[in-house]
Motif scaffolding. Sequence first.
Motif, PDB file in Angstrom:
ATOM      1  N   GLY A  55       3.654  -9.935   3.468  1.00  0.00           N
ATOM      2  CA  GLY A  55       2.817  -8.888   2.917  1.00  0.00           C
ATOM      3  C   GLY A  55       3.504  -7.535   2.926  1.00  0.00           C
ATOM      4  N   ILE A  56       4.226  -7.257   4.039  1.00  0.00           N
ATOM      5  CA  ILE A  56       4.943  -5.986   4.136  1.00  0.00           C
ATOM      6  C   ILE A  56       6.032  -5.898   3.070  1.00  0.00           C
ATOM      7  N   PHE A  57       6.775  -6.996   2.869  1.00  0.00           N
ATOM      8  CA  PHE A  57       7.829  -6.997   1.864  1.00  0.00           C
ATOM      9  C   PHE A  57       7.266  -6.788   0.450  1.00  0.00           C
ATOM     10  N   LEU A  58       6.128  -7.431   0.177  1.00  0.00           N
ATOM     11  CA  LEU A  58       5.509  -7.252  -1.137  1.00  0.00           C
ATOM     12  C   LEU A  58       5.055  -5.816  -1.336  1.00  0.00           C
ATOM     13  N   LEU A  59       4.497  -5.226  -0.296  1.00  0.00           N
ATOM     14  CA  LEU A  59       4.045  -3.834  -0.394  1.00  0.00           C
ATOM     15  C   LEU A  59       5.212  -2.900  -0.637  1.00  0.00           C
ATOM     16  N   LEU A  60       6.294  -3.095   0.111  1.00  0.00           N
ATOM     17  CA  LEU A  60       7.472  -2.257  -0.073  1.00  0.00           C
ATOM     18  C   LEU A  60       8.070  -2.426  -1.468  1.00  0.00           C
ATOM     19  N   ILE A  63       5.938  -0.501  -3.968  1.00  0.00           N
ATOM     20  CA  ILE A  63       6.181   0.936  -3.862  1.00  0.00           C
ATOM     21  C   ILE A  63       7.499   1.309  -4.532  1.00  0.00           C
ATOM     22  N   LEU A  64       8.522   0.463  -4.343  1.00  0.00           N
ATOM     23  CA  LEU A  64       9.817   0.723  -4.957  1.00  0.00           C
ATOM     24  C   LEU A  64       9.723   0.693  -6.475  1.00  0.00           C
ATOM     25  N   LEU A  65       9.024  -0.311  -7.024  1.00  0.00           N
ATOM     26  CA  LEU A  65       8.863  -0.392  -8.485  1.00  0.00           C
ATOM     27  C   LEU A  65       8.108   0.804  -9.024  1.00  0.00           C
ATOM     28  N   LEU A  66       7.086   1.251  -8.317  1.00  0.00           N
ATOM     29  CA  LEU A  66       6.309   2.409  -8.738  1.00  0.00           C
ATOM     30  C   LEU A  66       7.176   3.662  -8.751  1.00  0.00           C
ATOM     31  N   MET A  67       8.023   3.810  -7.746  1.00  0.00           N
ATOM     32  CA  MET A  67       8.902   4.976  -7.684  1.00  0.00           C
ATOM     33  C   MET A  67       9.890   4.981  -8.845  1.00  0.00           C
ATOM     34  N   VAL A  68      10.405   3.802  -9.192  1.00  0.00           N
ATOM     35  CA  VAL A  68      11.318   3.706 -10.325  1.00  0.00           C
ATOM     36  C   VAL A  68      10.608   4.068 -11.619  1.00  0.00           C
ATOM     37  N   TYR A  69       9.373   3.572 -11.801  1.00  0.00           N
ATOM     38  CA  TYR A  69       8.596   3.863 -13.012  1.00  0.00           C
ATOM     39  C   TYR A  69       8.330   5.350 -13.135  1.00  0.00           C
TER      40      TYR A  69
END
Length: 331
Positions: A55-60, A63-69
């Motif tokens: 779950g932690i890996f999916l959340l991270l 967040i990474l994809l959102l930051m890139v977008y």
Amino acid sequence: MRLLSYADDCDSDEGESDLEGGRRRRSLTGRGAMLRYLSRKIHRYFKPDPSRLLGIFLLLGSILLLMVYLGENGGILLPYSRDPAMENHPFAGLTSLVMVAGHAVYTSRICAKANEESSWFLEPYQRNSGQAATFLEHIHRGVEAASRDNQSLLLFSGGETRKEAGPRSEAQSYWSVADANDWFGHSSSVRDRAVTEEYARDSFENLLFSICRFRELTGQYPQNITVVSYHFKQHRFVALHRSALKFPRERFAYLGTLPAISTAAAAARGELFVQEQFRKDPYGCIGQLREKRIKRDPFARLIPYPAGCPEIANLFTYCGSSVISRRLPWN
């Protein structure tokens, strides 16, 4: 049971024995001890339930994809939802709609010359003596109708329909002419209740868009509607457009004026043809009626409706030869 402490997880100052090598290993201190302590804590937390780590890996990752977008687009698109608290209804309390359908764009710099044909951009079939006077009469009749009902909103309807006239709307033309004529003696009572609808491209849109505009400005749909146009268009508005919108007949009034004498016969013949088109295509969404709308949008204006009247959004997408079956707010 005793509580775990940071000291419990750290090595002693004496160090640990290396049983295989027979040597003593130096204890981790400072930063190394802290990292080892955190490693043990994380291990103890996730060991009973590996799904937590997933779950932690999916959340991270999210967040990474959102930051890139956000980095590429400078923002994020969220689903549109209306916030009632943000709606502004400057004419809340008005209950009746008086709609004047536009027929031409005013191009003169002097609004006092509205009764002259040279002051308007006219199509070839409109270039007849007395034509400008009919536009002025429509404006006058609309103002008079609004003056008799202080609960009415006067709407001049008509878009930027003529490329040669420039990006000026029929609706704004009519409003400006009314203002130049001091609202025909009703400035104090009507001017503050007179607005425009600047996207309509034909008579059906005059009516539909004005209803939507009324909802935008008042927060409700009109209880009564009065339409001002030519007398020969009465059947089109009352029997065809009103029926397509399922608006009650007893709450719908029509104020018709005579066309210019020189155009009366040709106008009557042309009207019969248009009526037949709307009988086959009540919503004007196919064939020649649709092509006419495209032609009357030379500046590719993006129509904002039905954002301001979501309750009747289906009227803006429905296309059929029969009247829409869904119930509407005024039914």
